[in-house]
Design a protein around this motif. Structure first.
Motif, PDB file in Angstrom:
ATOM      1  N   LEU A 306      42.735 -10.576 -11.685  1.00 31.46           N
ATOM      2  CA  LEU A 306      43.413 -10.611 -12.988  1.00 31.46           C
ATOM      3  C   LEU A 306      42.649 -11.476 -13.982  1.00 31.46           C
ATOM      4  CD1 LEU A 306      47.086 -10.941 -11.701  1.00 31.46           C
ATOM      5  CD2 LEU A 306      46.179  -9.022 -13.013  1.00 31.46           C
ATOM      6  N   ALA A 307      42.114 -12.592 -13.499  1.00 34.81           N
ATOM      7  CA  ALA A 307      41.349 -13.468 -14.387  1.00 34.81           C
ATOM      8  C   ALA A 307      40.024 -12.836 -14.789  1.00 34.81           C
ATOM      9  CB  ALA A 307      41.113 -14.811 -13.704  1.00 34.81           C
ATOM     10  N   ARG A 308      39.400 -12.107 -13.875  1.00 36.30           N
ATOM     11  CA  ARG A 308      38.120 -11.453 -14.170  1.00 36.30           C
ATOM     12  C   ARG A 308      38.263 -10.438 -15.294  1.00 36.30           C
ATOM     13  NH1 ARG A 308      35.110  -8.607  -9.220  1.00 36.30           N
ATOM     14  NH2 ARG A 308      36.934  -7.222  -9.382  1.00 36.30           N
ATOM     15  N   GLU A 309      39.460  -9.835 -15.403  1.00 38.29           N
ATOM     16  CA  GLU A 309      39.709  -8.860 -16.461  1.00 38.29           C
ATOM     17  C   GLU A 309      40.466  -9.469 -17.632  1.00 38.29           C
ATOM     18  OE1 GLU A 309      38.241  -6.166 -16.287  1.00 38.29           O
ATOM     19  OE2 GLU A 309      37.782  -5.913 -14.161  1.00 38.29           O
ATOM     20  N   ASN A 310      40.530 -10.827 -17.658  1.00 37.71           N
ATOM     21  CA  ASN A 310      41.100 -11.575 -18.786  1.00 37.71           C
ATOM     22  C   ASN A 310      42.625 -11.470 -18.911  1.00 37.71           C
ATOM     23  OD1 ASN A 310      38.500 -12.509 -19.940  1.00 37.71           O
ATOM     24  ND2 ASN A 310      38.184 -10.317 -20.314  1.00 37.71           N
ATOM     25  N   TYR A 311      43.320 -11.095 -17.842  1.00 42.40           N
ATOM     26  CA  TYR A 311      44.775 -11.123 -17.852  1.00 42.40           C
ATOM     27  C   TYR A 311      45.278 -12.539 -17.586  1.00 42.40           C
ATOM     28  CZ  TYR A 311      45.058  -6.002 -17.767  1.00 42.40           C
ATOM     29  OH  TYR A 311      44.961  -4.665 -18.070  1.00 42.40           O
ATOM     30  N   LEU A 312      44.465 -13.351 -16.963  1.00 38.00           N
ATOM     31  CA  LEU A 312      44.729 -14.765 -16.723  1.00 38.00           C
ATOM     32  C   LEU A 312      43.519 -15.545 -17.245  1.00 38.00           C
ATOM     33  CD1 LEU A 312      46.150 -14.641 -13.065  1.00 38.00           C
ATOM     34  CD2 LEU A 312      47.452 -15.023 -15.158  1.00 38.00           C
ATOM     35  N   PRO A 313      43.625 -16.870 -17.378  1.00 40.98           N
ATOM     36  CA  PRO A 313      42.469 -17.645 -17.852  1.00 40.98           C
ATOM     37  C   PRO A 313      41.205 -17.346 -17.054  1.00 40.98           C
ATOM     38  CG  PRO A 313      44.427 -19.034 -17.782  1.00 40.98           C
ATOM     39  CD  PRO A 313      44.815 -17.719 -17.180  1.00 40.98           C
ATOM     40  N   THR A 314      40.110 -17.127 -17.751  1.00 41.50           N
ATOM     41  CA  THR A 314      38.852 -16.702 -17.129  1.00 41.50           C
ATOM     42  C   THR A 314      38.373 -17.678 -16.064  1.00 41.50           C
ATOM     43  OG1 THR A 314      38.246 -15.677 -19.237  1.00 41.50           O
ATOM     44  CG2 THR A 314      36.495 -15.965 -17.621  1.00 41.50           C
ATOM     45  N   GLN A 315      38.688 -18.961 -16.224  1.00 38.27           N
ATOM     46  CA  GLN A 315      38.236 -19.966 -15.266  1.00 38.27           C
ATOM     47  C   GLN A 315      38.710 -19.668 -13.845  1.00 38.27           C
ATOM     48  OE1 GLN A 315      39.528 -20.508 -18.199  1.00 38.27           O
ATOM     49  NE2 GLN A 315      38.137 -21.863 -19.345  1.00 38.27           N
ATOM     50  N   LEU A 316      39.824 -18.974 -13.729  1.00 37.72           N
ATOM     51  CA  LEU A 316      40.361 -18.654 -12.406  1.00 37.72           C
ATOM     52  C   LEU A 316      39.519 -17.598 -11.676  1.00 37.72           C
ATOM     53  CD1 LEU A 316      44.187 -18.591 -13.219  1.00 37.72           C
ATOM     54  CD2 LEU A 316      42.913 -20.368 -12.012  1.00 37.72           C
ATOM     55  N   SER A 317      38.572 -16.987 -12.369  1.00 37.92           N
ATOM     56  CA  SER A 317      37.673 -16.022 -11.716  1.00 37.92           C
ATOM     57  C   SER A 317      36.337 -16.647 -11.328  1.00 37.92           C
ATOM     58  CB  SER A 317      37.425 -14.824 -12.640  1.00 37.92           C
ATOM     59  OG  SER A 317      36.640 -15.203 -13.761  1.00 37.92           O
ATOM     60  N   PHE A 318      36.158 -17.930 -11.602  1.00 32.91           N
ATOM     61  CA  PHE A 318      34.900 -18.585 -11.245  1.00 32.91           C
ATOM     62  C   PHE A 318      34.762 -18.655  -9.721  1.00 32.91           C
ATOM     63  CE2 PHE A 318      34.614 -21.305 -15.375  1.00 32.91           C
ATOM     64  CZ  PHE A 318      34.450 -20.149 -16.107  1.00 32.91           C
ATOM     65  N   LEU A 319      33.518 -18.470  -9.245  1.00 38.36           N
ATOM     66  CA  LEU A 319      33.222 -18.539  -7.819  1.00 38.36           C
ATOM     67  C   LEU A 319      32.413 -19.790  -7.510  1.00 38.36           C
ATOM     68  CD1 LEU A 319      32.117 -14.822  -7.204  1.00 38.36           C
ATOM     69  CD2 LEU A 319      34.397 -15.807  -6.907  1.00 38.36           C
ATOM     70  N   ASN A 320      32.655 -20.364  -6.325  1.00 40.10           N
ATOM     71  CA  ASN A 320      31.859 -21.511  -5.916  1.00 40.10           C
ATOM     72  C   ASN A 320      30.590 -21.041  -5.204  1.00 40.10           C
ATOM     73  OD1 ASN A 320      32.609 -20.776  -3.313  1.00 40.10           O
ATOM     74  ND2 ASN A 320      34.094 -22.431  -3.051  1.00 40.10           N
ATOM     75  N   ARG A 321      29.855 -21.939  -4.630  1.00 35.09           N
ATOM     76  CA  ARG A 321      28.569 -21.598  -3.994  1.00 35.09           C
ATOM     77  C   ARG A 321      28.733 -20.684  -2.789  1.00 35.09           C
ATOM     78  NH1 ARG A 321      26.379 -26.926  -0.894  1.00 35.09           N
ATOM     79  NH2 ARG A 321      24.966 -25.340  -0.075  1.00 35.09           N
ATOM     80  N   TYR A 322      29.953 -20.599  -2.240  1.00 36.40           N
ATOM     81  CA  TYR A 322      30.222 -19.738  -1.092  1.00 36.40           C
ATOM     82  C   TYR A 322      30.810 -18.386  -1.512  1.00 36.40           C
ATOM     83  CZ  TYR A 322      29.800 -24.293   1.128  1.00 36.40           C
ATOM     84  OH  TYR A 322      29.355 -25.537   1.526  1.00 36.40           O
ATOM     85  N   GLN A 323      30.719 -18.079  -2.806  1.00 43.44           N
ATOM     86  CA  GLN A 323      31.267 -16.839  -3.370  1.00 43.44           C
ATOM     87  C   GLN A 323      32.775 -16.728  -3.152  1.00 43.44           C
ATOM     88  OE1 GLN A 323      28.460 -16.322  -5.285  1.00 43.44           O
ATOM     89  NE2 GLN A 323      29.078 -14.181  -5.148  1.00 43.44           N
ATOM     90  N   THR A 324      33.455 -17.842  -3.277  1.00 42.56           N
ATOM     91  CA  THR A 324      34.908 -17.910  -3.112  1.00 42.56           C
ATOM     92  C   THR A 324      35.552 -18.289  -4.445  1.00 42.56           C
ATOM     93  OG1 THR A 324      34.688 -18.620  -0.813  1.00 42.56           O
ATOM     94  CG2 THR A 324      36.788 -19.062  -1.897  1.00 42.56           C
ATOM     95  N   PRO A 325      36.652 -17.614  -4.841  1.00 42.52           N
ATOM     96  CA  PRO A 325      37.349 -17.983  -6.096  1.00 42.52           C
ATOM     97  C   PRO A 325      38.182 -19.255  -5.895  1.00 42.52           C
ATOM     98  CG  PRO A 325      38.480 -16.158  -5.027  1.00 42.52           C
ATOM     99  CD  PRO A 325      37.245 -16.424  -4.209  1.00 42.52           C
ATOM    100  N   HIS A 326      37.520 -20.404  -5.978  1.00 41.67           N
ATOM    101  CA  HIS A 326      38.138 -21.676  -5.596  1.00 41.67           C
ATOM    102  C   HIS A 326      39.259 -22.095  -6.528  1.00 41.67           C
ATOM    103  CE1 HIS A 326      34.803 -22.370  -8.315  1.00 41.67           C
ATOM    104  NE2 HIS A 326      35.215 -23.595  -8.567  1.00 41.67           N
TER     105      HIS A 326
END
Length: 439
Positions: A306-326
């Motif tokens: 949802l965040a990746r498509e801007n339905y929620l704050p974009t920061q929630l789609s950020f991935l950490n170094r392990y490719q996890t949406p932390h």
């Protein structure tokens, strides 16, 4: 139609067929350990059996239909992605909201049950303390990526399934039909059957979460159908076996308001101080852990999508170094901790079940619409007995939604009130922005 662009964050493909089966079963298997027994206080054992059979039919037809969508559109958004493709942003928003309620509220119920099981073993440890600790532990575990998470899920799911089979083997020879039929009203009413529906849903709710990890599946066109179909067959056998056998070993009324029914069933047979009772309670934690772990993955992927498509704050789609949406992991965890202190387990289960059946209905309509709207969409798996299965799943999902709304009006009013409120905010402030970013 929204697409994932080259600049958007992407998840790694790591999951094979057996791991997908374990995630699907693991997400659900806690429903075999607790929650369903609340249905006995609304419906009795006979009425609840009918509730369970009705819900089982819904889930079987739903999963055989839903698998087509998941294999054809293997994206982390799951129902959100399906509904967006079929109906646009508003349809996607409604599906996303229902899915979030489904998974975010399933989590605190499972956490509370984990606390109840540990409290049963060690009364000095408060239930709430354990519940919150589970969030901290499994957010940390999932921080390090889906590959490690899937391996953990496979181990604990296999242990959980084996333990439930052992449980059924221990009590089957103590089952008496007289116990099952005792203490029920002289006639089974439709009202009692309908009132038990949200607790019957708890046997299977969250299996739809596999769609949220579809983007991380190897060879999804083959892996998803195999994993999903084998999982629903496994869960039907376990659910019916546990519910029927547990009701026949003693006075089932002693089990209808507790969060650790299976250890109490063994206590009825062997006594509270029996080694079997203590060992099972300890091992029973694996089933709850499997579901908590699987649902942690699912809610974080739904928030991420949802965040990746801007339905929620974009920061929630950020991935950490392990490719996890932390950040998605943390945000969902905070909501769950608040829910632990805001309601009782049975109320949380009703709300989670309502979110689930609304999402099921939207998904089935999406399937029917996309068959006409996109006839050339690659469908490596097609729904058997189409369109009978999706129509039947849709009708049963709508029926369950109506039944829950009728018997739990306050909780339903809260759910639909929040949906309407956030939908209005979305249409006022987010709709135009998202429309402008649709490719």
């Amino acid at each position: 139609m929204q697409t994932i662009t080259e600049t958007q964050p992407k998840l790694k493909k790591e999951i094979n067929t057996i791991q997908l089966w374990s995630l699907a079963v693991g997400m659900v298997i806690s429903g075999e350990y607790f929650g369903w027994n609340y249905g006995w206080q609304t419906s009795g054992t006979i009425g609840f059996l009918f509730s369970t059979l009705l819900v089982t039919l819904m889930y079987v037809t739903f999963i055989f239909s839903y698998t087509e969508l998941t294999a054809a559109i293997p994206k982390a958004g799951g129902p959100f992605s399906f509904a967006t493709r079929a109906f646009g942003p508003i349809g996607g928003f409604i599906a996303g909201f229902a899915t979030l309620v489904d998974f975010l509220l399933a989590m605190p119920a499972i956490a509370y049950a984990l606390g109840a099981y540990i409290h049963f073993l060690i009364p000095q440890i408060p239930v709430e303390q354990t519940a919150i600790s589970m969030y901290v532990i499994f957010i940390a575990v999932n921080w390090f990526g889906i590959k490690e998470g899937a391996r953990i899920s496979l181990i604990v799911t296999l242990l959980s399934v084996g333990e439930i089979l052992l449980f059924m083997g221990l009590i089957v020879f103590h089952f008496k039909s007289d116990n099952f039929f005792a203490h029920n009203p002289p006639t089974v009413s439709f009202g009692s059957i309908f009132a038990g529906i949200p607790f019957a849903i708890w046997f299977f709710v969250a299996i739809e979460g596999v769609a949220m990890v579809a983007e991380e599946v190897k060879n999804p066109h083959k892996t998803i159908p195999r994993g999903y179909i084998s999982a629903i067959i496994t869960l039907v056998i376990l659910a019916l076996g546990i519910m029927i056998l547990s009701a026949g070993v003693g006075d089932w009324r002693k089990l209808q308001q507790i969060d650790h029914p299976l250890p109490e069933v063994l206590a009825m047979v062997f006594g509270h101080e029996s080694g079997w009772t203590k060992v099972f309670t300890s091992l029973g934690l694996f089933g709850l852990i499997a579901s908590f772990h699987g649902n942690t993955i699912s809610y974080s992927r739904q928030i991420f999508a949802l965040a990746r498509e801007n339905y929620l704050p974009t920061q929630l789609s950020f991935l950490n170094r392990y490719q996890t949406p932390h950040w998605a992991l943390i945000a969902g965890g905070l909501i769950g901790v608040l829910a632990i202190y805001s309601g009782k387990t049975d109320q949380i289960i009703v709300m989670s079940g309502l979110g689930a059946v609304v999402m099921y209905a939207i998904s089935m309509v999406s399937l029917l619409v996309l068959r006409k709207k996109e006839p050339d969409l690659e469908r490596p798996y097609k729904t058997p007995f189409y369109p009978i299965f999706p129509y039947l799943a849709l009708l049963l999902a709508l029926f369950c939604t109506a039944a829950i709304s009728y018997f739990y009006p306050l909780l339903s009013a809260i759910f639909f009130g929040l949906l309407f409120f956030f939908l209005v905010l979305f249409m006022l402030f987010g709709f135009k922005y998202i429309k402008s970013n649709i490719g």
